[in-house]
Design an enzyme around this catalytic site. Structure first.
Site, PDB file in Angstrom:
ATOM      1  N   LYS A   1       0.835  -1.294   0.017  1.00 11.11           N
ATOM      2  CA  LYS A   1      -0.031   0.004   0.003  1.00 11.11           C
ATOM      3  C   LYS A   1       0.924   1.210  -0.074  1.00 11.11           C
ATOM      4  CE  LYS A   1      -4.102   1.709   2.102  1.00 11.11           C
ATOM      5  NZ  LYS A   1      -4.597   1.998   0.598  1.00 11.11           N
TER       6      LYS A   1
ATOM      7  N   GLY B   1       6.512   0.888   5.637  1.00 11.95           N
ATOM      8  CA  GLY B   1       7.702  -0.222   4.894  1.00 11.95           C
ATOM      9  C   GLY B   1       7.502  -0.021   3.294  1.00 11.95           C
ATOM     10  N   CYS B   2       6.331   0.388   2.828  1.00  8.84           N
ATOM     11  CA  CYS B   2       6.279   0.644   1.388  1.00  8.84           C
ATOM     12  C   CYS B   2       7.086   1.902   1.042  1.00  8.84           C
ATOM     13  CB  CYS B   2       4.779   0.675   1.022  1.00  8.84           C
ATOM     14  SG  CYS B   2       3.943  -1.118   1.409  1.00  8.84           S
ATOM     15  N   THR B   3       6.942   2.915   1.926  1.00  8.51           N
ATOM     16  CA  THR B   3       7.698   4.062   1.766  1.00  8.51           C
ATOM     17  C   THR B   3       9.012   4.011   1.800  1.00  8.51           C
ATOM     18  OG1 THR B   3       5.730   5.484   2.538  1.00  8.51           O
ATOM     19  CG2 THR B   3       7.840   6.621   2.487  1.00  8.51           C
TER      20      THR B   3
ATOM     21  N   GLY C   1      10.129   2.051  -1.693  1.00 10.90           N
ATOM     22  CA  GLY C   1      10.195   3.126  -2.510  1.00 10.90           C
ATOM     23  C   GLY C   1      11.399   4.134  -2.473  1.00 10.90           C
TER      24      GLY C   1
END
Length: 158
Positions: free
Chosen positions: A40, A45-47, A50
């Site tokens: 998401k 974690g996704c940030t 990225g």
């Protein structure tokens, strides 16, 4: 049971991306390609993942490699995430989960005692001929991008 994709042709996709693009896997023939799936936009974690790909993007480009991030978020969410994090690569919106299912990254997850189907953080490395040469599943973010870069450096094809 998750299917292994190493040695197989990249699954076909023709999807909506950020920057108002519609791209297919055929657009990347002749380049190495990293497709990373994440749960998401704008979550911790996704940030970080990225940002790690962003910070090493120029190094990957020197190895004739493009990067695509994929989640089930909308294009609007992706555009906001891409802009806020200054991501130099495109994000694919897979709201109908066709690409996620083709790469077999949907799995049963659990949070706060509730079970749901979600994206298993995974990365695939595809060579210049469109063949998957490595896959990482159930990825832990810390050190992952460096691991992908090291593998690509050792197995590069131009």
């Amino acid at each position: 049971m998750t299917k292994k994709l190493v040695g197989k042709k990249c699954p076909n996709f023709n999807s909506q991306f950020t920057s108002n693009l519609v791209l297919s896997n055929e657009n990347f023939i002749g380049k190495n390609l990293i497709i990373y799936f994440y749960p998401k936009d704008s979550t911790p974690g996704c940030t970080i993942e990225g940002q790690d790909f962003r910070d090493m993007y120029k190094k990957f480009k020197k190895l004739n490699c493009e990067i695509i991030g994929v989640s089930r978020d909308s294009i609007k969410s992706h555009e906001n995430f891409k802009s806020k994090q200054s991501l130099p690569f495109e994000l694919l919106s897979d709201e109908d989960e066709r690409v996620c299912k083709a790469f077999d990254v949907m799995k049963l997850k659990s949070m706060y005692g509730k079970q749901y189907i979600g994206i298993d953080r995974s990365t695939f490395l595809i060579d210049v001929e469109g063949k998957i040469i490595e896959e990482w599943r159930s990825v832990k973010v810390k050190g992952h991008v460096e691991e992908v870069y090291d593998f690509l450096s050792e197995h590069i094809k131009f």
